[in-house]
Write a protein that holds these residues in place. Structure first.
Motif, PDB file in Angstrom:
ATOM      1  N   TRP A   1      35.904  -2.755  41.795  1.00 56.68           N
ATOM      2  CA  TRP A   1      34.670  -2.564  42.561  1.00 56.68           C
ATOM      3  C   TRP A   1      34.461  -3.697  43.568  1.00 56.68           C
ATOM      4  O   TRP A   1      34.175  -3.464  44.739  1.00 56.68           O
ATOM      5  CB  TRP A   1      33.477  -2.484  41.613  1.00 56.68           C
ATOM      6  CG  TRP A   1      32.176  -2.431  42.355  1.00 56.68           C
ATOM      7  CD1 TRP A   1      31.555  -1.330  42.874  1.00 56.68           C
ATOM      8  CD2 TRP A   1      31.349  -3.558  42.690  1.00 56.68           C
ATOM      9  NE1 TRP A   1      30.386  -1.692  43.515  1.00 56.68           N
ATOM     10  CE2 TRP A   1      30.237  -3.059  43.418  1.00 56.68           C
ATOM     11  CE3 TRP A   1      31.438  -4.928  42.450  1.00 56.68           C
ATOM     12  CZ2 TRP A   1      29.221  -3.887  43.905  1.00 56.68           C
ATOM     13  CZ3 TRP A   1      30.432  -5.762  42.936  1.00 56.68           C
ATOM     14  CH2 TRP A   1      29.339  -5.236  43.653  1.00 56.68           C
ATOM     15  N   SER A   2      34.615  -4.940  43.121  1.00 55.19           N
ATOM     16  CA  SER A   2      34.257  -6.076  43.972  1.00 55.19           C
ATOM     17  C   SER A   2      35.213  -6.233  45.155  1.00 55.19           C
ATOM     18  O   SER A   2      34.784  -6.570  46.263  1.00 55.19           O
ATOM     19  CB  SER A   2      34.213  -7.371  43.158  1.00 55.19           C
ATOM     20  OG  SER A   2      35.482  -7.683  42.630  1.00 55.19           O
TER      21      SER A   2
ATOM     22  N   ASP B   1      37.846  -2.882  35.813  1.00 54.77           N
ATOM     23  CA  ASP B   1      36.772  -2.092  36.419  1.00 54.77           C
ATOM     24  C   ASP B   1      35.986  -2.904  37.445  1.00 54.77           C
ATOM     25  O   ASP B   1      35.709  -2.434  38.555  1.00 54.77           O
ATOM     26  CB  ASP B   1      35.822  -1.574  35.339  1.00 54.77           C
ATOM     27  CG  ASP B   1      36.497  -0.584  34.399  1.00 54.77           C
ATOM     28  OD1 ASP B   1      37.541  -0.019  34.781  1.00 54.77           O
ATOM     29  OD2 ASP B   1      35.978  -0.393  33.281  1.00 54.77           O
ATOM     30  N   ASP B   2      35.620  -4.127  37.072  1.00 58.66           N
ATOM     31  CA  ASP B   2      34.750  -4.921  37.936  1.00 58.66           C
ATOM     32  C   ASP B   2      35.486  -5.457  39.164  1.00 58.66           C
ATOM     33  O   ASP B   2      34.922  -5.516  40.263  1.00 58.66           O
ATOM     34  CB  ASP B   2      34.132  -6.073  37.151  1.00 58.66           C
ATOM     35  CG  ASP B   2      33.084  -5.590  36.153  1.00 58.66           C
ATOM     36  OD1 ASP B   2      32.759  -4.385  36.171  1.00 58.66           O
ATOM     37  OD2 ASP B   2      32.604  -6.408  35.350  1.00 58.66           O
ATOM     38  N   THR B   3      36.751  -5.857  39.004  1.00 55.08           N
ATOM     39  CA  THR B   3      37.494  -6.355  40.163  1.00 55.08           C
ATOM     40  C   THR B   3      37.807  -5.225  41.139  1.00 55.08           C
ATOM     41  O   THR B   3      37.799  -5.436  42.360  1.00 55.08           O
ATOM     42  CB  THR B   3      38.795  -7.060  39.751  1.00 55.08           C
ATOM     43  OG1 THR B   3      39.607  -6.160  38.976  1.00 55.08           O
ATOM     44  CG2 THR B   3      38.520  -8.314  38.937  1.00 55.08           C
TER      45      THR B   3
ATOM     46  N   GLY C   1      43.174  -5.285  40.366  1.00 55.02           N
ATOM     47  CA  GLY C   1      42.484  -4.568  39.305  1.00 55.02           C
ATOM     48  C   GLY C   1      42.649  -3.065  39.392  1.00 55.02           C
ATOM     49  O   GLY C   1      42.593  -2.364  38.373  1.00 55.02           O
TER      50      GLY C   1
ATOM     51  N   HIS D   1      42.926 -10.788  40.059  1.00 56.25           N
ATOM     52  CA  HIS D   1      41.756 -10.008  40.465  1.00 56.25           C
ATOM     53  C   HIS D   1      41.992  -9.093  41.661  1.00 56.25           C
ATOM     54  O   HIS D   1      41.282  -8.122  41.846  1.00 56.25           O
ATOM     55  CB  HIS D   1      40.588 -10.948  40.757  1.00 56.25           C
ATOM     56  CG  HIS D   1      40.745 -11.762  41.992  1.00 56.25           C
ATOM     57  ND1 HIS D   1      41.714 -12.726  42.132  1.00 56.25           N
ATOM     58  CD2 HIS D   1      40.056 -11.736  43.164  1.00 56.25           C
ATOM     59  CE1 HIS D   1      41.620 -13.267  43.325  1.00 56.25           C
ATOM     60  NE2 HIS D   1      40.626 -12.690  43.979  1.00 56.25           N
TER      61      HIS D   1
ATOM     62  N   SER E   1      41.458  -7.597  31.338  1.00 55.88           N
ATOM     63  CA  SER E   1      40.869  -6.673  30.370  1.00 55.88           C
ATOM     64  C   SER E   1      40.383  -5.424  31.100  1.00 55.88           C
ATOM     65  O   SER E   1      40.311  -5.392  32.335  1.00 55.88           O
ATOM     66  CB  SER E   1      39.690  -7.340  29.665  1.00 55.88           C
ATOM     67  OG  SER E   1      38.623  -7.545  30.588  1.00 55.88           O
ATOM     68  N   GLN E   2      40.019  -4.397  30.334  1.00 53.34           N
ATOM     69  CA  GLN E   2      39.528  -3.174  30.962  1.00 53.34           C
ATOM     70  C   GLN E   2      38.253  -3.449  31.770  1.00 53.34           C
ATOM     71  O   GLN E   2      38.085  -2.918  32.867  1.00 53.34           O
ATOM     72  CB  GLN E   2      39.242  -2.111  29.900  1.00 53.34           C
ATOM     73  CG  GLN E   2      38.858  -0.751  30.483  1.00 53.34           C
ATOM     74  CD  GLN E   2      39.957  -0.169  31.344  1.00 53.34           C
ATOM     75  OE1 GLN E   2      41.095  -0.004  30.900  1.00 53.34           O
ATOM     76  NE2 GLN E   2      39.637   0.140  32.598  1.00 53.34           N
ATOM     77  N   LYS E   3      37.373  -4.280  31.246  1.00 53.62           N
ATOM     78  CA  LYS E   3      36.149  -4.633  31.966  1.00 53.62           C
ATOM     79  C   LYS E   3      36.475  -5.361  33.263  1.00 53.62           C
ATOM     80  O   LYS E   3      35.882  -5.107  34.321  1.00 53.62           O
ATOM     81  CB  LYS E   3      35.253  -5.484  31.071  1.00 53.62           C
ATOM     82  CG  LYS E   3      34.021  -6.058  31.734  1.00 53.62           C
ATOM     83  CD  LYS E   3      33.031  -5.001  32.156  1.00 53.62           C
ATOM     84  CE  LYS E   3      31.713  -5.640  32.599  1.00 53.62           C
ATOM     85  NZ  LYS E   3      30.820  -4.655  33.283  1.00 53.62           N
ATOM     86  N   GLU E   4      37.438  -6.273  33.201  1.00 52.81           N
ATOM     87  CA  GLU E   4      37.845  -6.997  34.403  1.00 52.81           C
ATOM     88  C   GLU E   4      38.510  -6.069  35.407  1.00 52.81           C
ATOM     89  O   GLU E   4      38.304  -6.198  36.628  1.00 52.81           O
ATOM     90  CB  GLU E   4      38.788  -8.140  34.020  1.00 52.81           C
ATOM     91  CG  GLU E   4      38.085  -9.269  33.282  1.00 52.81           C
ATOM     92  CD  GLU E   4      39.037 -10.269  32.663  1.00 52.81           C
ATOM     93  OE1 GLU E   4      38.608 -11.418  32.440  1.00 52.81           O
ATOM     94  OE2 GLU E   4      40.209  -9.904  32.389  1.00 52.81           O
TER      95      GLU E   4
END
Length: 276
Positions: A249-250, A245-247, A132, A129, A240-243
């Motif tokens: 940001w976070s 993107d979200d990691t 990302g 994470h 994954s692509q979603k992970e």
């Protein structure tokens, strides 16, 4: 670095940039992202057509604003013609700033943990994470594809032509103009190292450190899998692509945490001096 005229508040901002730059250079050395070679830069906060690097010296030894040199983004030549000798590969930085106006800091590293992914054909991918920002895969730039007849073939980015080719690799197939940002923030350089882009010195340092850590984790995962015959049919599971993107940001929300820790480490180490 050549003297410039600024208001008292501007001078305070510049002093903080200088201090962060010197601390960033020390942090990168402390974490083995940079050794005697490699370099950090930042875009001048009051003149986007200028960027700042250190003189030609090991990053861990940079200690004062007097060690810094301002360069024109246009041609990577020093603003002060009497400046101390600078890094040969400063065109890496100048051409990235030229192509991507949103980029505010650049790092070039020869990390031994990352170089294998520039030559093995195995893509470097986000494994955990903290990395990302690497995206689904990291582009690899081969200097041999950009060299002209008669160029010195030492894998060094010696001029604006090679620097522009590297800068383009951050957005392959894209025509970026105006204030556009790069599609990728890290590019591997075949047999050489990697370059990372960011919107601040702190973010750039964090991305460089975690690029190296991600490479170490990925290598461990690949070698562990190869050593176990029962795992031969199981692929390493990347983000994954979603992970991704979200990691990305976070992690941005807590970027101050590693920077604060790393500052304390280099301040307590006793090796480094920062008089900015």
């Amino acid at each position: 670095m050549a003297a410039q005229t600024h208001s008292p508040s501007d001078d305070a901002i510049l002093r903080q940039y200088y201090r962060d730059f010197i601390s960033g250079s020390h942090i990168l050395h402390f974490h083995n992202v940079l050794d005697a070679f490699g370099h950090l830069s930042f875009r001048h906060p009051f003149n986007p057509g200028v960027f700042v690097m250190s003189r030609n010296a090991a990053p861990g030894t940079i200690s004062s604003p007097g060690d810094l040199i301002a360069y024109r983004v246009e041609d990577a030549q020093p603003v002060d013609p009497n400046a101390a000798p600078g890094f040969l590969e400063r065109c890496i930085h100048g051409e990235c700033y030229k192509k991507y106006p949103s980029v505010q800091s650049v790092i070039h590293s020869h990390s031994e943990a990352v170089v294998p992914y520039s030559i093995s054909g195995v893509p470097l991918r986000a494994c955990y994470h903290m990395a990302g920002f690497l995206g689904a895969s990291v582009p690899v730039w081969d200097i041999a594809d950009a060299q002209k007849p008669g160029d010195t073939c030492d894998l060094l980015v010696r001029d604006t032509h090679l620097g522009a080719s590297l800068a383009a690799a951050f957005s392959p197939g894209a025509d970026h103009v105006g204030g556009d940002a790069p599609q990728s923030v890290v590019v591997l350089m075949r047999g050489h190292g990697f370059t990372v882009l960011a919107g601040s010195i702190q973010d750039c340092v964090m991305r460089a450190v975690y690029t190296q850590k991600n490479a170490m984790i990925q290598t461990t995962a690949l070698t562990t899998r190869a050593a176990d015959p029962s795992a031969a049919a199981t692929a390493v599971r990347y983000l994954s692509q979603k992970e991704v993107d979200d990691t990305t940001w976070s992690i941005r929300q807590s970027a101050h945490r590693p920077w604060g820790l790393w500052l304390r480490e280099v301040e307590a180490c006793g090796l480094y001096v920062n008089s900015a």
